[in-house]
Design an enzyme around this catalytic site. Sequence first.
Site, PDB file in Angstrom:
ATOM      1  N   HIS A 183      69.051  53.100  19.145  1.00 38.48           N
ATOM      2  CA  HIS A 183      69.943  53.679  20.141  1.00 38.48           C
ATOM      3  C   HIS A 183      70.703  52.604  20.926  1.00 38.48           C
ATOM      4  O   HIS A 183      71.849  52.817  21.319  1.00 38.48           O
ATOM      5  CB  HIS A 183      69.123  54.553  21.091  1.00 38.48           C
ATOM      6  CG  HIS A 183      69.964  55.347  22.043  1.00 38.48           C
ATOM      7  ND1 HIS A 183      70.856  56.304  21.619  1.00 38.48           N
ATOM      8  CD2 HIS A 183      70.064  55.318  23.394  1.00 38.48           C
ATOM      9  CE1 HIS A 183      71.472  56.824  22.674  1.00 38.48           C
ATOM     10  NE2 HIS A 183      71.013  56.253  23.757  1.00 38.48           N
ATOM     11  N   ASP A 184      70.073  51.471  21.165  1.00 35.30           N
ATOM     12  CA  ASP A 184      70.695  50.406  21.962  1.00 35.30           C
ATOM     13  C   ASP A 184      71.862  49.704  21.268  1.00 35.30           C
ATOM     14  O   ASP A 184      72.512  48.843  21.892  1.00 35.30           O
ATOM     15  CB  ASP A 184      69.653  49.343  22.338  1.00 35.30           C
ATOM     16  CG  ASP A 184      68.956  49.656  23.659  1.00 35.30           C
ATOM     17  OD1 ASP A 184      69.335  50.647  24.310  1.00 35.30           O
ATOM     18  OD2 ASP A 184      68.035  48.909  24.026  1.00 35.30           O
ATOM     19  N   ASP A 220      68.789  55.019  14.977  1.00 32.48           N
ATOM     20  CA  ASP A 220      68.577  55.627  16.299  1.00 32.48           C
ATOM     21  C   ASP A 220      67.586  56.786  16.186  1.00 32.48           C
ATOM     22  O   ASP A 220      67.817  57.707  15.409  1.00 32.48           O
ATOM     23  CB  ASP A 220      69.938  56.133  16.816  1.00 32.48           C
ATOM     24  CG  ASP A 220      69.901  56.603  18.270  1.00 32.48           C
ATOM     25  OD1 ASP A 220      68.807  56.896  18.788  1.00 32.48           O
ATOM     26  OD2 ASP A 220      70.981  56.686  18.881  1.00 32.48           O
ATOM     27  N   SER A 273      75.713  57.341  24.577  1.00 34.23           N
ATOM     28  CA  SER A 273      74.447  57.952  24.967  1.00 34.23           C
ATOM     29  C   SER A 273      74.749  59.176  25.847  1.00 34.23           C
ATOM     30  O   SER A 273      75.542  60.022  25.437  1.00 34.23           O
ATOM     31  CB  SER A 273      73.576  56.904  25.678  1.00 34.23           C
ATOM     32  OG  SER A 273      72.277  57.388  25.883  1.00 34.23           O
ATOM     33  N   ARG A 286      59.505  54.054  31.844  1.00 35.49           N
ATOM     34  CA  ARG A 286      60.452  53.123  31.230  1.00 35.49           C
ATOM     35  C   ARG A 286      59.895  52.539  29.932  1.00 35.49           C
ATOM     36  O   ARG A 286      60.632  52.257  28.998  1.00 35.49           O
ATOM     37  CB  ARG A 286      60.792  52.004  32.210  1.00 35.49           C
ATOM     38  CG  ARG A 286      61.901  51.080  31.731  1.00 35.49           C
ATOM     39  CD  ARG A 286      63.214  51.824  31.502  1.00 35.49           C
ATOM     40  NE  ARG A 286      64.338  50.922  31.336  1.00 35.49           N
ATOM     41  CZ  ARG A 286      65.602  51.300  31.317  1.00 35.49           C
ATOM     42  NH1 ARG A 286      65.910  52.575  31.450  1.00 35.49           N
ATOM     43  NH2 ARG A 286      66.580  50.440  31.162  1.00 35.49           N
TER      44      ARG A 286
END
Lengths: 507, 507
Positions: free
Chosen positions: A488-489, A451, A222, A291
């Site tokens: 993405h994670d 992603d 990232s 968040r």
Amino acid sequence: MSLLQGAARSLPRSLRAAGRQQYRPLRFPLSLSRSLSSTPSSPNSSNPALSFPCLDAQDAKSARLSARSLQSGPEPSYTTGQHERFHSDEPLLLDWGGVLPQFEVAYETWGELNKDRSNAILLQTGLSASSHAHSTAANPKPGWWEKFIGPGKPLDTDKYFVICTNVIGGCYGSTGPSSIDLDGKHYATRFPILTIEDMVRAQFRLLDHLKISKLSAAVGSSMGGMQSLAAGVLFPERVGKIVSISGCARSHPYSIAMRHTQRQVLMMDPNWARGYYYDSIPPHSGMKLAREIATVTYRSGPEWEKRFGRKRADPSKQPALCPDFLIETYLDHAGEKFCLEYDPNSLLYISKAMDLFDLGLSHQLTMKEQRAKNQAKIASGAVGQDANNTSCSLTLPDQPYQEQPSAATPSAQQPETGTETIELESPPKDLVAGLAPLKDHQVLVIGVASDILFPAWQQREIAETLKLAGNKKVEHIELGEDLSLFGHDTFLLDLKNIGGAVQNFLD
Amino acid sequence: MSLLQGAARSLPRSLRAAGRQQYRPLRFPLSLSRSLSSTPSSPNSSNPALSFPCLDAQDAKSARLSARSLQSGPEPSYTTGQHERFHSDEPLLLDWGGVLPQFEVAYETWGELNKDRSNAILLQTGLSASSHAHSTAANPKPGWWEKFIGPGKPLDTDKYFVICTNVIGGCYGSTGPSSIDLDGKHYATRFPILTIEDMVRAQFRLLDHLKISKLSAAVGSSMGGMQSLAAGVLFPERVGKIVSISGCARSHPYSIAMRHTQRQVLMMDPNWARGYYYDSIPPHSGMKLAREIATVTYRSGPEWEKRFGRKRADPSKQPALCPDFLIETYLDHAGEKFCLEYDPNSLLYISKAMDLFDLGLSHQLTMKEQRAKNQAKIASGAVGQDANNTSCSLTLPDQPYQEQPSAATPSAQQPETGTETIELESPPKDLVAGLAPLKDHQVLVIGVASDILFPAWQQREIAETLKLAGNKKVEHIELGEDLSLFGHDTFLLDLKNIGGAVQNFLD
């Protein structure tokens, strides 16, 4: 919304008495806050008024935080536990002309540095991750890459000395907006604009201190995947191998847009108070919202389809404008968990640094020139004063955004007769030139098809750019949707595909 | 953030004098607001304080709105101009037990209704679009589908009588949260929870009024693409052809997540005041933020890459935490333009209705049962009272969201050994059964590969579901990224591919 701040000034002196700071948000006892959450009722309304438990919860939290802040004093504390600390009294000149007269880098290590100090791996983190990538004797809490680090693991501590730092600008012990400036007050938004390269320079100051002249590898995911490339470009002689996972060589407008919305919701929280909230209630609502938006960008639609589908938290209840689908309560929880664990100003500065990231040659040259100019000034001690004239002066254009004249850019407001195909350039020459310092490095680039924040084309771009720069030692892996739907994670989760690829590459 | 409302109560009476409503947000003159935007300075800080022109602009707007509201009275006015109006004194029972004792549907038409009243096309809109799809004699302003409607156009007014309504729940003349309830006050959040099917039922009341027993076609895009399917399911005998563009048969969690964040940022704006802002300053900051997030979901990354790239609004200036990339000023402008043109409460109710959309059979049966129960009550006049007991009672679970035990759902907090492939079901049987009423209709389904809000798999799902239900007259078109990079907004822009397909299908 910052009209609010006007309220503080207009309040009776008795209510203002506790104020210690210019931009102090309001505080009210819980009882008063609660009394406000009763809904207006009218015996003659056709339907009952909706209730808002999600806002009641925010109010109650503000009240709790206010009480806590009055009891325990104003100092916020963000930490992930014990870590090592490197202090530098040498000032750090930042890319955009700011300066840190002194700074600290908090870090953790695993494994042993060998005799010739040649087996160090610098592990570079994402935006909100700390140096606590793996448990340590001092802090047994599992780290964010717990299963990726250790004897025989992808980052093999039998072979390597692994170092992970907290980035400057952050809040886990390295110098950032919550740190104390020379005048004894928190930097807040007097902290200077920061870049990814600034963070990397601070990391290399730590390496100097540890007498590590050359890394065996720089490994990052990232934002860390930006940093590992930047490390190679800034210090090509000091970096061996490079691993860039779900990163990019330059931020693209979609990611900027996603981060922009997060910054804006945070800054619109009246408690943010333009950054000067350290002696008061932190902008927990804005952080929570930011968040939640971020969490949307970290995962993928098909995964959620499987995991949450259309389940509601309590199907026996009426729907509500507050969260009631399971996906909503999940996001709510993700926001809630994070909102007091990370410094809001750090989020702003680091997310902006990500937007500013661009390894294209022309941008590098501009920065170099700017640094040379400021470097000259730093000796005379005039940097801060001079920056006064420039860094405060941004104004929005009088004319808001205007559609650029281009055949290929119809706007929603001006329906067009037809669409035209948009051809994206293959890696621009400027970027190829910018990555030239990496042409002899062994580089592993990993991307994930699901992603949406750092889409797979960005890692393809890194690999193609390196090849065009003459690099014959690039490995590029793209995990298709058959291998990962975690978006993405994925880099946090996929020990087999991500961890395995890293291990093969390093060995 | 709604602690704020406490401030109003604590203010000196002089400042409260103008207050007419319980949840009245604060108002301050411009001069006071301005004085707050000066940044705290310290002669001993290492770097200058950042400035925040984007927040200054919000403050100034609040002050302007406050002044305007004091001058012109509190009534907000949302309109897109002249339209026809259908008033019903027959109450409308809503799916979740709410009731509109009377209601209005505002609409516009183009073309002529033929003698046997068989040539009507109902055009169904997206969330924020009005009935003004095309200019009229009464309102010459171009409509949102101006080039798609007219003689020889995809919706050919030489052949068809085109009707476009403003949905109930909206703010362009049809009954919605800004309308006046029986007690003479705005509904605000006393407006009942609404569904897509409720909107469609109101449309068919209008058709009854116009003595149109059967539509030649129901045509809709985005939320309208949900409605066109719902129209066929609710009234299979009254709908000829169906066109569903960039819509879906059930909302999926990713779209719900995107809309959730928009609702939350809006509801967190203190000016939203739990919906009771009509006599005061509207929550323009929250609306602006919500629209910026929405705009991100309406377009696609590659298009922005081409259009904005990494251009900054003014490269001669220092970067700032306020918008400075061109993509940011574009989003800022999009939010700014919208924030006073649409009723915030309408956004909440309609976006929630989209989340609740599910044409699966089991959901349809649950709603049917619920309606039957409430239908019995409506005669006794007890609906509103009864709803009091249920619609107010949503509470968040004591335990926040917990990861569901499932082999395929590793969480970011609990790194897993490896990922497992997630297999998504082909169209679920429940949805196939739910769409069975459409098995003999001619249906055109269009999707766009670059759409992230209503991704192309959702339109594929509609088409496959219909085929599995036995429909042999389904046409499915998917515009690849070679044809459109405009994402969800393609239906507004692409006259050739979208308009052409609609025209071929209707003729």
